[in-house]
Every structure is written in structure tokens, then in C-alpha cells.
Design a protein around this motif. Structure first.
Motif, PDB file in Angstrom:
ATOM      1  N   ILE A 173       0.832  -1.217   0.000  1.00 30.80           N
ATOM      2  CA  ILE A 173       0.000   0.000   0.000  1.00 30.80           C
ATOM      3  C   ILE A 173       0.862   1.262   0.000  1.00 30.80           C
ATOM      4  O   ILE A 173       0.534   2.246  -0.667  1.00 30.80           O
ATOM      5  N   GLU A 174       1.985   1.238   0.705  1.00 32.17           N
ATOM      6  CA  GLU A 174       2.888   2.390   0.694  1.00 32.17           C
ATOM      7  C   GLU A 174       3.524   2.565  -0.685  1.00 32.17           C
ATOM      8  O   GLU A 174       3.671   3.693  -1.163  1.00 32.17           O
ATOM      9  N   ALA A 175       3.903   1.462  -1.315  1.00 33.10           N
ATOM     10  CA  ALA A 175       4.496   1.545  -2.647  1.00 33.10           C
ATOM     11  C   ALA A 175       3.486   2.073  -3.658  1.00 33.10           C
ATOM     12  O   ALA A 175       3.820   2.910  -4.503  1.00 33.10           O
ATOM     13  N   VAL A 176       2.246   1.608  -3.580  1.00 33.88           N
ATOM     14  CA  VAL A 176       1.202   2.082  -4.498  1.00 33.88           C
ATOM     15  C   VAL A 176       0.908   3.557  -4.226  1.00 33.88           C
ATOM     16  O   VAL A 176       0.753   4.350  -5.154  1.00 33.88           O
ATOM     17  N   ARG A 177       0.846   3.926  -2.969  1.00 32.21           N
ATOM     18  CA  ARG A 177       0.624   5.331  -2.605  1.00 32.21           C
ATOM     19  C   ARG A 177       1.699   6.215  -3.247  1.00 32.21           C
ATOM     20  O   ARG A 177       1.395   7.238  -3.862  1.00 32.21           O
TER      21      ARG A 177
END
Length: 119
Positions: free
Chosen positions: A23-27
């Protein structure tokens, strides 16, 4: 990629990027490549320019999106907020399902760009 011969700051940055949650990478991907774009064609052009230098980050972004879609967050509205807030993108269907379709479209766009620049 063999990293042992890279300078320490570069190795540390690569390790930090690899350690991010999906989720952090996608964010971060959405903030870097989707926010403020005028459409998916502009996103494609940006990703193509990035990929001409290196596809390593694009592969990491694709893996993060695929991972997030394979195991979506259990909290309702998370994907919808992710796309709405981080990508600043207005969806026709502002639900998690609509956001998942949008992220799936971005994953396909990434696959196409990676394929094109790696040929």
C-alpha cells in the motif's frame, strides 16, 4: 540486480524502496506518476520516460499493485480513498471495486510500458 558495487546511499535507498508495504508503494506510485496528470495517456508517457532509464522501479510498482489487488485491505473504503486522495483521480465508480478496476488498468499500463521498453 547486483548491488554490492553500488555506493552505500544508493544501496540503502534501493533497500528502503524494496522494504515498503504494497500500500505504501502504491501510494508513492500514485503520487509520483498519476497525481496532476491529464489522463492515462500522460501517465503512460511519464512511465515510458522512466522505463527508458530503468525498469526496476516499474517492476516494483507493478508488483506492489498486483499484491495490493491480490490481497486488498480489509478496511472498507481504503482502495477508494487511496485512488481518490493519493492519485487525485475522480472515478465514475468511487467504490473500492471501482478503485480496484482503476488500479488494474494501471497495472496493465505498466505491463505494456515495461514490455515496450524492454524489447
Amino acid at each position: 540486480m547486483e548491488t554490492s558495487r553500488l555506493p552505500e546511499p544508493i544501496r540503502a535507498r534501493m533497500e528502503a524502496l524494496a522494504a515498503r508495504s504494497p500500500i505504501e508503494a502504491v501510494r508513492e506510485f500514485l503520487r509520483d506518476h498519476v497525481t496532476d496528470s491529464d489522463g492515462l495517456e500522460e501517465v503512460r508517457e511519464d512511465l515510458y520516460l522512466v522505463g527508458r532509464v530503468s525498469t526496476l522501479g516499474l517492476h516494483q510498482d507493478l508488483a506492489a499493485i498486483e499484491s495490493l489487488l491480490a490481497e486488498p485491505p480489509s478496511s472498507p473504503g481504503t482502495l477508494a480513498r487511496l485512488v481518490g486522495w493519493e492519485a487525485n483521480w475522480v472515478l465514475d465508480d468511487p467504490s473500492d471495486a471501482g478503485a480496484a478496476r482503476f488500479l488494474g488498468d494501471l497495472a496493465q499500463l505498466l505491463r505494456e510500458v515495461i514490455d515496450e521498453v524492454e524489447r
